[in-house]
Design a protein around this motif. Structure first.
Motif, PDB file in Angstrom:
ATOM      1  N   THR A  80       0.854  -1.187   0.000  1.00  0.00           N
ATOM      2  CA  THR A  80       0.000   0.000   0.000  1.00  0.00           C
ATOM      3  C   THR A  80       0.892   1.241   0.000  1.00  0.00           C
ATOM      4  O   THR A  80       1.863   1.308   0.765  1.00  0.00           O
ATOM      5  CB  THR A  80      -0.886   0.019   1.268  1.00  0.00           C
ATOM      6  N   THR A  81       0.575   2.191  -0.861  1.00  0.00           N
ATOM      7  CA  THR A  81       1.323   3.451  -0.826  1.00  0.00           C
ATOM      8  C   THR A  81       0.800   4.299   0.331  1.00  0.00           C
ATOM      9  O   THR A  81      -0.309   4.084   0.839  1.00  0.00           O
ATOM     10  CB  THR A  81       1.142   4.250  -2.123  1.00  0.00           C
ATOM     11  N   ILE A  82       1.599   5.273   0.708  1.00  0.00           N
ATOM     12  CA  ILE A  82       1.146   6.162   1.788  1.00  0.00           C
ATOM     13  C   ILE A  82      -0.083   6.951   1.331  1.00  0.00           C
ATOM     14  O   ILE A  82      -1.017   7.157   2.102  1.00  0.00           O
ATOM     15  CB  ILE A  82       2.301   7.070   2.247  1.00  0.00           C
ATOM     16  N   ALA A  83      -0.125   7.329   0.057  1.00  0.00           N
ATOM     17  CA  ALA A  83      -1.311   8.035  -0.440  1.00  0.00           C
ATOM     18  C   ALA A  83      -2.556   7.165  -0.316  1.00  0.00           C
ATOM     19  O   ALA A  83      -3.629   7.643   0.072  1.00  0.00           O
ATOM     20  CB  ALA A  83      -1.100   8.459  -1.890  1.00  0.00           C
ATOM     21  N   ALA A  84      -2.401   5.883  -0.623  1.00  0.00           N
ATOM     22  CA  ALA A  84      -3.547   4.966  -0.537  1.00  0.00           C
ATOM     23  C   ALA A  84      -3.959   4.754   0.919  1.00  0.00           C
ATOM     24  O   ALA A  84      -5.142   4.642   1.235  1.00  0.00           O
ATOM     25  CB  ALA A  84      -3.208   3.633  -1.201  1.00  0.00           C
ATOM     26  N   LEU A  85      -2.968   4.726   1.806  1.00  0.00           N
ATOM     27  CA  LEU A  85      -3.287   4.615   3.238  1.00  0.00           C
ATOM     28  C   LEU A  85      -4.066   5.846   3.690  1.00  0.00           C
ATOM     29  O   LEU A  85      -5.096   5.738   4.379  1.00  0.00           O
ATOM     30  CB  LEU A  85      -1.994   4.475   4.051  1.00  0.00           C
ATOM     31  N   LYS A  86      -3.585   7.034   3.292  1.00  0.00           N
ATOM     32  CA  LYS A  86      -4.260   8.271   3.711  1.00  0.00           C
ATOM     33  C   LYS A  86      -5.704   8.317   3.204  1.00  0.00           C
ATOM     34  O   LYS A  86      -6.587   8.863   3.874  1.00  0.00           O
ATOM     35  CB  LYS A  86      -3.477   9.497   3.204  1.00  0.00           C
ATOM     36  N   ALA A  87      -5.920   7.723   2.031  1.00  0.00           N
ATOM     37  CA  ALA A  87      -7.264   7.742   1.443  1.00  0.00           C
ATOM     38  C   ALA A  87      -8.253   6.929   2.278  1.00  0.00           C
ATOM     39  O   ALA A  87      -9.470   7.037   2.089  1.00  0.00           O
ATOM     40  CB  ALA A  87      -7.210   7.214   0.016  1.00  0.00           C
ATOM     41  N   MET A  88      -7.748   6.111   3.217  1.00  0.00           N
ATOM     42  CA  MET A  88      -8.633   5.330   4.097  1.00  0.00           C
ATOM     43  C   MET A  88      -9.189   6.189   5.235  1.00  0.00           C
ATOM     44  O   MET A  88     -10.015   5.731   6.012  1.00  0.00           O
ATOM     45  CB  MET A  88      -7.870   4.130   4.681  1.00  0.00           C
ATOM     46  N   HIS A  89      -8.668   7.430   5.342  1.00  0.00           N
ATOM     47  CA  HIS A  89      -9.143   8.319   6.415  1.00  0.00           C
ATOM     48  C   HIS A  89      -9.687   9.590   5.778  1.00  0.00           C
ATOM     49  O   HIS A  89      -8.928  10.465   5.357  1.00  0.00           O
ATOM     50  CB  HIS A  89      -7.984   8.635   7.366  1.00  0.00           C
ATOM     51  N   THR A  90     -11.006   9.667   5.678  1.00  0.00           N
ATOM     52  CA  THR A  90     -11.607  10.782   4.947  1.00  0.00           C
ATOM     53  C   THR A  90     -12.413  11.712   5.842  1.00  0.00           C
ATOM     54  O   THR A  90     -12.786  12.794   5.424  1.00  0.00           O
ATOM     55  CB  THR A  90     -12.534  10.251   3.829  1.00  0.00           C
ATOM     56  N   SER A  91     -12.681  11.275   7.071  1.00  0.00           N
ATOM     57  CA  SER A  91     -13.517  12.092   7.959  1.00  0.00           C
ATOM     58  C   SER A  91     -12.651  12.614   9.096  1.00  0.00           C
ATOM     59  O   SER A  91     -12.174  11.845   9.937  1.00  0.00           O
ATOM     60  CB  SER A  91     -14.679  11.245   8.489  1.00  0.00           C
ATOM     61  N   SER A  92     -12.430  13.936   9.094  1.00  0.00           N
ATOM     62  CA  SER A  92     -11.533  14.516  10.097  1.00  0.00           C
ATOM     63  C   SER A  92     -12.047  14.229  11.510  1.00  0.00           C
ATOM     64  O   SER A  92     -13.239  14.390  11.795  1.00  0.00           O
ATOM     65  CB  SER A  92     -11.423  16.030   9.876  1.00  0.00           C
ATOM     66  N   GLY A  93     -11.140  13.785  12.358  1.00  0.00           N
ATOM     67  CA  GLY A  93     -11.493  13.491  13.746  1.00  0.00           C
ATOM     68  C   GLY A  93     -11.908  12.044  13.976  1.00  0.00           C
ATOM     69  O   GLY A  93     -11.998  11.596  15.114  1.00  0.00           O
ATOM     70  N   ALA A  94     -12.139  11.302  12.879  1.00  0.00           N
ATOM     71  CA  ALA A  94     -12.532   9.892  13.019  1.00  0.00           C
ATOM     72  C   ALA A  94     -11.310   9.036  13.352  1.00  0.00           C
ATOM     73  O   ALA A  94     -10.163   9.474  13.183  1.00  0.00           O
ATOM     74  CB  ALA A  94     -13.176   9.407  11.726  1.00  0.00           C
ATOM     75  N   TYR A  95     -11.575   7.818  13.867  1.00  0.00           N
ATOM     76  CA  TYR A  95     -10.503   6.845  14.122  1.00  0.00           C
ATOM     77  C   TYR A  95     -10.763   5.671  13.207  1.00  0.00           C
ATOM     78  O   TYR A  95     -11.742   4.941  13.385  1.00  0.00           O
ATOM     79  CB  TYR A  95     -10.520   6.398  15.589  1.00  0.00           C
ATOM     80  N   ASP A  96      -9.934   5.508  12.201  1.00  0.00           N
ATOM     81  CA  ASP A  96     -10.107   4.409  11.252  1.00  0.00           C
ATOM     82  C   ASP A  96      -9.116   3.313  11.610  1.00  0.00           C
ATOM     83  O   ASP A  96      -7.905   3.473  11.429  1.00  0.00           O
ATOM     84  CB  ASP A  96      -9.886   4.912   9.824  1.00  0.00           C
ATOM     85  N   ILE A  97      -9.650   2.220  12.154  1.00  0.00           N
ATOM     86  CA  ILE A  97      -8.792   1.098  12.534  1.00  0.00           C
ATOM     87  C   ILE A  97      -8.520   0.263  11.282  1.00  0.00           C
ATOM     88  O   ILE A  97      -9.453  -0.132  10.573  1.00  0.00           O
ATOM     89  CB  ILE A  97      -9.481   0.215  13.609  1.00  0.00           C
ATOM     90  N   ILE A  98      -7.230   0.042  10.993  1.00  0.00           N
ATOM     91  CA  ILE A  98      -6.859  -0.711   9.785  1.00  0.00           C
ATOM     92  C   ILE A  98      -7.180  -2.190  10.032  1.00  0.00           C
ATOM     93  O   ILE A  98      -6.606  -2.810  10.942  1.00  0.00           O
ATOM     94  CB  ILE A  98      -5.360  -0.538   9.458  1.00  0.00           C
ATOM     95  N   ALA A  99      -8.099  -2.708   9.234  1.00  0.00           N
ATOM     96  CA  ALA A  99      -8.591  -4.065   9.482  1.00  0.00           C
ATOM     97  C   ALA A  99      -7.914  -5.110   8.606  1.00  0.00           C
ATOM     98  O   ALA A  99      -8.072  -6.303   8.829  1.00  0.00           O
ATOM     99  CB  ALA A  99     -10.107  -4.113   9.240  1.00  0.00           C
ATOM    100  N   THR A 100      -7.165  -4.669   7.601  1.00  0.00           N
ATOM    101  CA  THR A 100      -6.548  -5.628   6.674  1.00  0.00           C
ATOM    102  C   THR A 100      -5.026  -5.541   6.784  1.00  0.00           C
ATOM    103  O   THR A 100      -4.483  -4.664   7.460  1.00  0.00           O
ATOM    104  CB  THR A 100      -6.981  -5.334   5.223  1.00  0.00           C
ATOM    105  N   ASP A 101      -4.353  -6.438   6.078  1.00  0.00           N
ATOM    106  CA  ASP A 101      -2.891  -6.530   6.173  1.00  0.00           C
ATOM    107  C   ASP A 101      -2.209  -5.450   5.345  1.00  0.00           C
ATOM    108  O   ASP A 101      -1.483  -5.744   4.394  1.00  0.00           O
ATOM    109  CB  ASP A 101      -2.419  -7.917   5.719  1.00  0.00           C
ATOM    110  N   VAL A 102      -2.455  -4.224   5.724  1.00  0.00           N
ATOM    111  CA  VAL A 102      -1.844  -3.094   5.018  1.00  0.00           C
ATOM    112  C   VAL A 102      -0.386  -2.962   5.459  1.00  0.00           C
ATOM    113  O   VAL A 102      -0.093  -2.924   6.660  1.00  0.00           O
ATOM    114  CB  VAL A 102      -2.611  -1.789   5.318  1.00  0.00           C
TER     115      VAL A 102
END
Ligand code: CA
Length: 469
Positions: free
Chosen positions: A43-65
């Motif tokens: 996963t690129t860092i850009a692709a990782l960042k794209a998993m967080h789109t809502s400011s203030g949210a906590y997005d737990i990475i659920a897959t083998d990123v």
């Protein structure tokens, strides 16, 4: 040989050569450095960042990123605390690690791999980080990976990878949370700290240890915040007074763009400030009007400088010597003239461009009382002539003038009163001229009956300098 085998074979050849050459180069006194782990980032860092789109949210990475990047900043100077900044070719990320002296394990230039499954992707006012979600005071919080778990998530690879800051302009830096430059090591060229900050230190040296904002700006353009922790080992270092390039980590706080320094060596402000004359320059003309005699009240004296021309073409108004705020300058206005046309010329003495190159004109201007009802058309022009002789009417037939006004930054003016300070023109190149030239400030105003036709701006001009190299 099919394509795959060919590639494999050539890779093996290269690897064999690399082993051969490294075994030749590396003597007994050079232990091998750490090498890259046998981990494949997916996963690129850009692709990782794209998993967080809502400011203030906590997005737990659920897959083998798995991401990988090069360390571009760490906690070595203390300005960065329990954080690493890593960067790949697509973006940058801040890793929160609950440990000190991270720089000993993760020096700038070291590749790291992050197995992100289970980690939390969140942001603080728009600056993203990768850490763990915890509960602090009953509320969710983005915290550092506990020290005993760092090795589970963060794996160090090779060291001494090249780290080159990304050269950007301020307008390329956005406060969009997905901006690829957020958390990245960037470089801005031709900046300096604002004058009021040059008597300060980088941060708070008192017992309060409050993080401090200082501000940099280009010669013309908007200022950018440089935010420094009082725990930085350079908190007490004086802000440099020069001009030049700056390297920093770019972060945002809401709509504010903030730069975080790694150390003072990131601030390469070694050139003269905006408006200052370079130390190696040859001065060809320098007029600050301080030798003019200014009476305490009207009538004021026309500007009178040996070799200069101060003449009224239409309307009978001359540039006058005036003083305000501790400096003297040349002033012209159509205001109160009751004239339909006011055209006046202030022409410098001869400037010899024969013995220098890359000549530059600089001056400062201040424009007052534009007048709300009148025209906003420019009333000042900056002209250069190669065939004016230095005497006689500069508007005489056959005397040609080149308009260079558009190269200069002029005072924006104020409808009533004056702006708070003179505006520096910036560097106006005279490199396209040769021989002996003259520079003219041509005023073109009007103050007819009524206000509709008013072009009554008052112009103040000072610190006219021409230099070359
Ligand atoms: Ca002056």
């Amino acid at each position: 040989m099919n394509k795959f085998l060919k590639i494999t074979f050539s890779v093996m050849m290269v690897m064999g050569l690399a082993i051969l050459s490294s075994s030749c180069k590396k003597d007994f006194d050079q232990p091998p450095g750490p090498t890259d782990a046998n981990i494949a980032p997916n996963t690129t860092i850009a692709a990782l960042k794209a998993m967080h789109t809502s400011s203030g949210a906590y997005d737990i990475i659920a897959t083998d990123v798995i991401i990988s990047g090069i360390v571009v900043a760490n906690d070595k100077s203390g300005n960065i605390y329990k954080q690493l900044f890593i960067q790949d070719s697509t973006g940058a990320m801040q890793l929160l690690l609950d440990a000190n002296s991270l720089y000993t394990s993760y020096p700038v230039g070291r590749r790291v791999y992050v197995k992100a499954k289970g980690l939390s992707l969140s942001d603080f006012n728009g600056t993203m980080s990768l850490g763990v979600k915890a509960t602090v005071g009953g509320l969710p919080s983005q915290e550092g990976i506990p020290s005993n778990l760092i090795n589970k998530y963060v794996i160090g690879g090779s060291i001494n990878n090249p780290v080159v800051p990304i050269l950007v302009t301020e307008s390329q830096l956005t406060t969009n949370m997905q901006d690829r430059y957020i958390n990245a090591l960037i470089q801005l060229n031709d900046y300096e700290f604002v004058g009021t900050d040059t008597s300060k230190t980088y941060s708070d040296t008192s017992a309060y240890k409050a993080t401090q904002n200082r501000f940099i700006k280009p010669c013309s353009g908007s200022q950018v915040t440089v935010r420094t922790s009082a725990y930085a080992n350079f908190a007490g270092v004086s802000i440099p007074n020069g001009h030049g390039n700056i390297v920093a980590i770019y972060t945002v706080f809401g709509s504010t763009k903030q730069l975080i320094l790694r150390d003072t060596s990131d601030v390469m402000f070694n050139d003269p400030r905006c408006g200052a004359i370079p130390s190696n320059a040859v001065i060809l003309l320098n007029q600050d009007f301080e030798s003019q005699v200014v009476p305490a009240s009207a009538p004021y004296n026309p500007i009178s400088v040996t070799g200069w021309t101060n003449l009224a073409e239409v309307g009978g108004k001359l540039y006058a010597a005036r003083t305000f705020g501790g400096t003297k300058y040349a002033e012209i206005t159509a205001f109160g003239s009751a004239q339909n046309v006011v055209i006046s010329w202030l022409v410098t003495s001869a400037v010899n461009l024969n013995n220098t190159t890359s000549e530059v004109l600089r001056f400062a201007s201040n424009q007052g009382f534009i007048g709300a009802g009148g025209s906003t058309a420019s009333t000042l022009k900056v002209l250069v002539s190669s065939n004016y002789t230095g005497t006689g009417n500069p508007w005489a037939a056959g005397v040609t003038w080149t308009d260079i006004t558009s190269q200069a930054t002029l005072s924006p003016g104020a409808a009533s009163g004056y702006p708070s300070s003179f505006t520096n023109s910036g560097n106006v190149s005279l490199a396209g001229f040769s021989g002996t030239v003259y520079v003219a400030f041509k005023y073109d105003g009007a103050d007819p009956a009524g206000t509709a036709g008013d072009r009554t701006s008052t112009w103040q001009i000072d610190n006219i300098v021409v230099y070359g190299f």
